[in-house]
Enzyme design. Structure first.
Site, PDB file in Angstrom:
ATOM      1  N   HIS A 174       0.833  -1.211   0.000  1.00  0.00           N
ATOM      2  CA  HIS A 174       0.000   0.000   0.000  1.00  0.00           C
ATOM      3  C   HIS A 174       0.868   1.261   0.000  1.00  0.00           C
ATOM      4  O   HIS A 174       1.353   1.672   1.052  1.00  0.00           O
ATOM      5  CB  HIS A 174      -0.912   0.009   1.229  1.00  0.00           C
ATOM      6  N   VAL A 232     -18.145  25.719   9.878  1.00  0.00           N
ATOM      7  CA  VAL A 232     -17.136  25.926   8.849  1.00  0.00           C
ATOM      8  C   VAL A 232     -17.689  25.695   7.443  1.00  0.00           C
ATOM      9  O   VAL A 232     -17.545  26.534   6.547  1.00  0.00           O
ATOM     10  CB  VAL A 232     -15.942  24.962   9.071  1.00  0.00           C
ATOM     11  N   ASP A 233     -18.354  24.558   7.259  1.00  0.00           N
ATOM     12  CA  ASP A 233     -18.735  24.141   5.908  1.00  0.00           C
ATOM     13  C   ASP A 233     -19.736  25.096   5.275  1.00  0.00           C
ATOM     14  O   ASP A 233     -19.562  25.551   4.148  1.00  0.00           O
ATOM     15  CB  ASP A 233     -19.321  22.725   5.922  1.00  0.00           C
ATOM     16  N   ARG A 302     -33.663  14.001  17.668  1.00  0.00           N
ATOM     17  CA  ARG A 302     -33.010  14.273  16.393  1.00  0.00           C
ATOM     18  C   ARG A 302     -34.028  14.404  15.274  1.00  0.00           C
ATOM     19  O   ARG A 302     -33.921  15.288  14.421  1.00  0.00           O
ATOM     20  CB  ARG A 302     -32.040  13.140  16.045  1.00  0.00           C
ATOM     21  N   LYS A 379     -12.120  18.080   4.671  1.00  0.00           N
ATOM     22  CA  LYS A 379     -12.307  19.184   5.632  1.00  0.00           C
ATOM     23  C   LYS A 379     -11.111  20.146   5.658  1.00  0.00           C
ATOM     24  O   LYS A 379     -11.283  21.355   5.689  1.00  0.00           O
ATOM     25  CB  LYS A 379     -12.533  18.603   7.036  1.00  0.00           C
ATOM     26  N   LYS A 515     -13.931   6.694  21.096  1.00  0.00           N
ATOM     27  CA  LYS A 515     -14.911   6.239  20.108  1.00  0.00           C
ATOM     28  C   LYS A 515     -14.199   5.307  19.146  1.00  0.00           C
ATOM     29  O   LYS A 515     -13.220   5.743  18.543  1.00  0.00           O
ATOM     30  CB  LYS A 515     -15.478   7.437  19.343  1.00  0.00           C
TER      31      LYS A 515
HETATM   32  N1  LIG Z   1     -29.165  26.349  12.967  1.00  0.00           N
HETATM   33  C1  LIG Z   1     -29.045  26.115  11.661  1.00  0.00           C
HETATM   34  N2  LIG Z   1     -29.616  26.967  10.770  1.00  0.00           N
HETATM   35  C2  LIG Z   1     -29.510  26.746   9.445  1.00  0.00           C
HETATM   36  N3  LIG Z   1     -28.867  25.710   8.909  1.00  0.00           N
HETATM   37  C3  LIG Z   1     -28.290  24.828   9.740  1.00  0.00           C
HETATM   38  C4  LIG Z   1     -28.335  24.982  11.149  1.00  0.00           C
HETATM   39  N4  LIG Z   1     -27.660  23.946  11.712  1.00  0.00           N
HETATM   40  C5  LIG Z   1     -27.196  23.204  10.685  1.00  0.00           C
HETATM   41  N5  LIG Z   1     -27.587  23.713   9.497  1.00  0.00           N
HETATM   42  C6  LIG Z   1     -27.333  23.159   8.164  1.00  0.00           C
HETATM   43  O1  LIG Z   1     -26.954  21.803   8.300  1.00  0.00           O
HETATM   44  C7  LIG Z   1     -25.704  21.583   7.638  1.00  0.00           C
HETATM   45  C8  LIG Z   1     -24.924  20.477   8.302  1.00  0.00           C
HETATM   46  O2  LIG Z   1     -24.401  20.883   9.543  1.00  0.00           O
HETATM   47  P1  LIG Z   1     -22.895  20.546   9.897  1.00  0.00           P
HETATM   48  O3  LIG Z   1     -22.719  20.807  11.347  1.00  0.00           O
HETATM   49  O4  LIG Z   1     -22.541  19.211   9.342  1.00  0.00           O
HETATM   50  O5  LIG Z   1     -22.036  21.582   9.009  1.00  0.00           O
HETATM   51  P2  LIG Z   1     -21.602  23.056   9.372  1.00  0.00           P
HETATM   52  O6  LIG Z   1     -22.387  23.499  10.558  1.00  0.00           O
HETATM   53  O7  LIG Z   1     -21.704  23.912   8.164  1.00  0.00           O
HETATM   54  O8  LIG Z   1     -20.075  22.924   9.696  1.00  0.00           O
HETATM   55  P3  LIG Z   1     -19.390  22.269  10.989  1.00  0.00           P
HETATM   56  O9  LIG Z   1     -19.176  20.823  10.611  1.00  0.00           O
HETATM   57  O10 LIG Z   1     -18.115  23.015  11.110  1.00  0.00           O
HETATM   58  O11 LIG Z   1     -20.293  22.435  12.161  1.00  0.00           O
HETATM   59  C9  LIG Z   1     -25.033  22.930   7.662  1.00  0.00           C
HETATM   60  O12 LIG Z   1     -24.062  23.047   6.634  1.00  0.00           O
HETATM   61  C10 LIG Z   1     -26.202  23.873   7.440  1.00  0.00           C
HETATM   62  O13 LIG Z   1     -26.518  23.902   6.063  1.00  0.00           O
HETATM   63  O1  LIG Z   2     -24.464  18.145  11.767  1.00  0.00           O
HETATM   64  C1  LIG Z   2     -24.553  17.197  12.551  1.00  0.00           C
HETATM   65  N1  LIG Z   2     -25.782  16.675  12.761  1.00  0.00           N
HETATM   66  C2  LIG Z   2     -26.007  15.663  13.634  1.00  0.00           C
HETATM   67  O2  LIG Z   2     -27.121  15.203  13.794  1.00  0.00           O
HETATM   68  C3  LIG Z   2     -24.853  15.158  14.324  1.00  0.00           C
HETATM   69  N2  LIG Z   2     -24.685  14.159  15.253  1.00  0.00           N
HETATM   70  C4  LIG Z   2     -23.351  14.144  15.572  1.00  0.00           C
HETATM   71  N3  LIG Z   2     -22.704  15.061  14.852  1.00  0.00           N
HETATM   72  C5  LIG Z   2     -21.251  15.346  14.855  1.00  0.00           C
HETATM   73  O3  LIG Z   2     -20.631  14.288  14.151  1.00  0.00           O
HETATM   74  C6  LIG Z   2     -19.365  13.944  14.765  1.00  0.00           C
HETATM   75  C7  LIG Z   2     -19.390  12.494  15.196  1.00  0.00           C
HETATM   76  O4  LIG Z   2     -20.325  12.378  16.244  1.00  0.00           O
HETATM   77  P1  LIG Z   2     -20.850  11.013  16.882  1.00  0.00           P
HETATM   78  O5  LIG Z   2     -19.626  10.206  17.215  1.00  0.00           O
HETATM   79  O6  LIG Z   2     -21.611  11.419  18.107  1.00  0.00           O
HETATM   80  O7  LIG Z   2     -21.698  10.353  15.833  1.00  0.00           O
HETATM   81  C8  LIG Z   2     -19.204  14.942  15.910  1.00  0.00           C
HETATM   82  O8  LIG Z   2     -18.463  16.035  15.409  1.00  0.00           O
HETATM   83  C9  LIG Z   2     -20.627  15.346  16.240  1.00  0.00           C
HETATM   84  O9  LIG Z   2     -20.716  16.631  16.838  1.00  0.00           O
HETATM   85  C10 LIG Z   2     -23.605  15.705  14.078  1.00  0.00           C
HETATM   86  N4  LIG Z   2     -23.462  16.707  13.190  1.00  0.00           N
HETATM   87  N1  LIG Z   3      -5.583  -5.103   1.269  1.00  0.00           N
HETATM   88  C1  LIG Z   3      -6.062  -5.814   0.245  1.00  0.00           C
HETATM   89  O1  LIG Z   3      -6.397  -5.272  -0.805  1.00  0.00           O
HETATM   90  C2  LIG Z   3      -6.283  -7.277   0.499  1.00  0.00           C
HETATM   91  C3  LIG Z   3      -6.700  -8.019  -0.745  1.00  0.00           C
HETATM   92  C4  LIG Z   3      -7.191  -9.428  -0.435  1.00  0.00           C
HETATM   93  N2  LIG Z   3      -8.405  -9.372   0.305  1.00  0.00           N
HETATM   94  C5  LIG Z   3      -6.102 -10.183   0.353  1.00  0.00           C
HETATM   95  O2  LIG Z   3      -6.312 -10.525   1.496  1.00  0.00           O
HETATM   96  O3  LIG Z   3      -5.047 -10.436  -0.179  1.00  0.00           O
END
Ligand SMILES: Nc1ncnc2c1ncn2[C@@H]1O[C@H](COP(=O)(O)OP(=O)(O)OP(=O)(O)O)[C@@H](O)[C@H]1O
Ligand SMILES: O=c1[nH]c(=O)c2[nH+]cn([C@@H]3O[C@H](COP(=O)(O)O)[C@@H](O)[C@H]3O)c2[nH]1
Ligand SMILES: NC(=O)CC[C@H](N)C(=O)O
Ligand SMILES: [Mg+2]
Length: 523
Positions: A174, A232-233, A302, A379, A515
């Site tokens: 690899h 961030v995203d 959720r 990221k 985790k």
């Molecule tokens: N309170 C909110 N209001 C509007 N949109 C939201 C809200 N919370 C989450 N979202 C939407 O859900 C998406 C997924 O959330 P996620 O936390 O994965 O990304 P993020 O918040 O942009 O970045 P980060 O991973 O840094 O928290 C966000 O990009 C945004 O579009």
């Molecule tokens: O946008 C989100 N919506 C969700 O429902 C959600 N659940 C977990 N997380 C985030 O994901 C990462 C891994 O979290 P877990 O180990 O708890 O699954 C961690 O960064 C968590 O904060 C979420 N982010």
């Molecule tokens: N890492 C791999 O791609 C393994 C390939 C195949 N499963 C092996 O054991 O040889």
């Protein structure tokens, strides 16, 4: 979207057979500015829509000779581009031309020494005896037709093979893992020398081409909406969109009542005043908290938040009247490459551990077309992009914050009062982390409020209040994580401040579970 970027940059196609290292191949290539994209191994070449500059077949957990094992579309050979098979990929090449693959007597995991036989082989240019990382149980029992051996290792007589006349290669080890000391050189040799890929994948180029692409896609008058969280995203995606189409982009932040302390105000200040993003903040906290009344089940919380979120977002979106008299046509989403990768496995997405809230549910109802400008980025690439777009450093390096927010950090029923306690404790904790200069060393940190009461003593009085659990983790991909080893004095300071300053808390604990077996969030 993915087709477009692959058409604009020389692209190496990585076909994924399910190895845990597959995405690292893409990463390594991008590190030396060659664009690469990963697709499932079952990808039909006729449906690709772009021509790769080269093809890499990844490793995988299957055995090529097994029934039901995945096999590549033979049309890759008609592309007339170089091909490199890695581990399972090598075995696949050997299987196609003569079926010389079987179980090895010895499995081989870990380091091995590579011995290059053909010093002229362009794949091994600049590589001599070096350590390579192995992870296989199967091996080649002979050479496929028209191939020669170019490298061996202790346990693998066919460690590197090459076609006699075509640029097709296979290696048993690899190169994508850093333990293969000259692995990156090998990938460079393949991508740059053998495939002739241009090293023009830079964030600066990406910004320019992406802005042009968005403008073309959206046209001169159409308008776009997007949900932003202050994370961030969504911030990076929104800034990119604003650069492309200005205030024809409408960002909506939903205050769901479970955001961090002063979050809505702060985000508004940064995004509107600092970054010129056209943002509407909607206060829907009563609506969310009403619906969460009496609910203690994490999955229910959720789902309620996810559904209410969509509801509020749709309602707000309907209020926007585009200047061209038409309806909103596009929805911006901050989907990242890992989200895409997780859902492309040819065996389907992995088992659901928790329902991550997402806005994908909007799609069918709204008939909006999706724009996902970050879909190809990891990221850290998104963070780099954010810096280039002038987004403040602090925001770009923020810890992620989950959509369901503090609701999944208040265990048990979510009420305004409980949210307030968790929020204050979290604020103190994060402030102390920043003060200690640890914020950027930690991947994510937060305070969770437990639904248990504990006895304490304050000012000679008996107290009987709740417990705060502090969590801080280090991780690269959030799939696995370890807890952060704070100094005891730091924990002592934070615990003292929380118990003294936050009414309703009598005790603080620190979560020392990794985790797996735990997850990052408590619910
Ligand atoms: N309170 C909110 N209001 C509007 N949109 C939201 C809200 N919370 C989450 N979202 C939407 O859900 C998406 C997924 O959330 P996620 O936390 O994965 O990304 P993020 O918040 O942009 O970045 P980060 O991973 O840094 O928290 C966000 O990009 C945004 O579009
Ligand atoms: O946008 C989100 N919506 C969700 O429902 C959600 N659940 C977990 N997380 C985030 O994901 C990462 C891994 O979290 P877990 O180990 O708890 O699954 C961690 O960064 C968590 O904060 C979420 N982010
Ligand atoms: N890492 C791999 O791609 C393994 C390939 C195949 N499963 C092996 O054991 O040889
Ligand atoms: Mg977030």
């Amino acid at each position: 979207m993915s087709e477009q970027v692959s058409n604009m940059f020389d692209t190496i196609l990585v076909l994924d057979f399910g190895s845990q290292y597959s995405h690292l191949i893409t990463r390594r290539l991008r590190e030396f500015n060659v664009y690469a994209e990963m697709l499932p191994c079952t990808q039909k070449i006729s449906e690709l829509g772009w021509k790769p500059t080269g093809v890499i077949l990844s490793g995988g957990p299957y055995s090529v000779y097994e029934e039901g094992a995945p096999h590549v579309d033979k049309a890759i050979f008609d592309l007339n581009v170089p091909i490199l098979g890695i581990c399972y990929g090598l075995q696949e090449l050997a299987w196609i031309d003569g079926k010389h693959v079987g179980r090895g007597e010895k499995r081989e995991y870990g380091p091995s020494t590579l011995n290059v036989l053909d010093k002229e082989s362009p794949l091994f240019k600049g590589i001599d005896q070096s350590t390579v990382w192995m992870s296989h149980g199967d091996k080649l029992h002979g050479l496929p037709k028209d191939y020669v051996t170019v490298a061996t290792s202790d346990n693998s007589p066919y460690c590197g093979i090459a076609h006699k006349s075509l640029p097709v290669y296979g290696i048993q080890f690899h190169p994508e893992v850093t333990h293969s000391t000259q692995g990156k050189t090998l990938l460079k040799n393949f991508a740059i020398d053998i495939c002739g890929a241009k090293q023009n994948w830079t964030m600066e180029n990406f910004v320019d081409t992406e802005i042009q692409r968005i403008r073309k896609l959206v046209g001169p008058t159409a308008e776009v909406i997007g949900a932003v969280s202050g994370g961030v995203d969504s911030t990076v995606a929104s800034k990119l969109m604003t650069e492309a189409i200005g205030d024809r982009f409408h960002a909506i932040l939903v205050d769901n009542g479970v955001l961090r302390l002063n979050e809505a105000e702060n985000v508004k200040k940064t995004l509107v005043d600092g970054l010129g993003i056209n943002l509407t903040v909607v206060d829907a906290s009563d609506e969310f908290l009403d619906k969460l009344k009496g609910v203690t089940d994490p999955e229910k919380k959720r789902k309620i938040i996810g559904n209410t979120f969509i509801h509020v977002f749709e309602r707000e979106a309907a209020k926007i009247k585009p200047k061209d008299g038409k309806e909103i046509e596009f929805l911006l989403q901050g989907t990242l490459y890992p989200d895409v990768i997780e859902s492309i496995s040819f065996k389907g997405p992995s088992q659901t551990i928790k329902t991550h809230h997402n806005v994908g549910g909007l799609l069918d109802d709204m008939k909006l077309k999706l724009i996902e400008p970050l879909r190809e980025l990891f990221k850290d690439e998104v963070r780099h992009l954010g810096e280039l777009l002038g987004i403040p450093h602090d925001l770009v390096w923020r810890h992620p914050f989950p959509g369901p927010g503090i609701a999944i950090r208040v265990l048990g029923e979510v009420t305004r009062e409980q949210v307030e306690i968790a929020r204050k404790a979290d604020h103190i904790y994060i402030t102390e982390i920043r003060k200690a200069g640890l914020y950027n060393k930690i991947s994510q940190a937060f305070a969770a409020l437990l639904p248990v009461k504990s006895v304490g003593v304050m000012g000679d009085q008996r107290t009987y209040e709740q417990v705060i659990a502090l969590r801080a983790i280090e991780t690269t991909d959030f799939m696995t994580a370890d807890w952060y080893p704070f100094e005891h004095d730091f924990l002592k300071r934070v615990a003292l401040r929380i118990v003294n300053e936050v009414d309703g808390v009598a005790r603080v604990t620190y979560d020392i579970t990794s985790k797996p077996p735990a997850t990052v969030e408590w619910e």
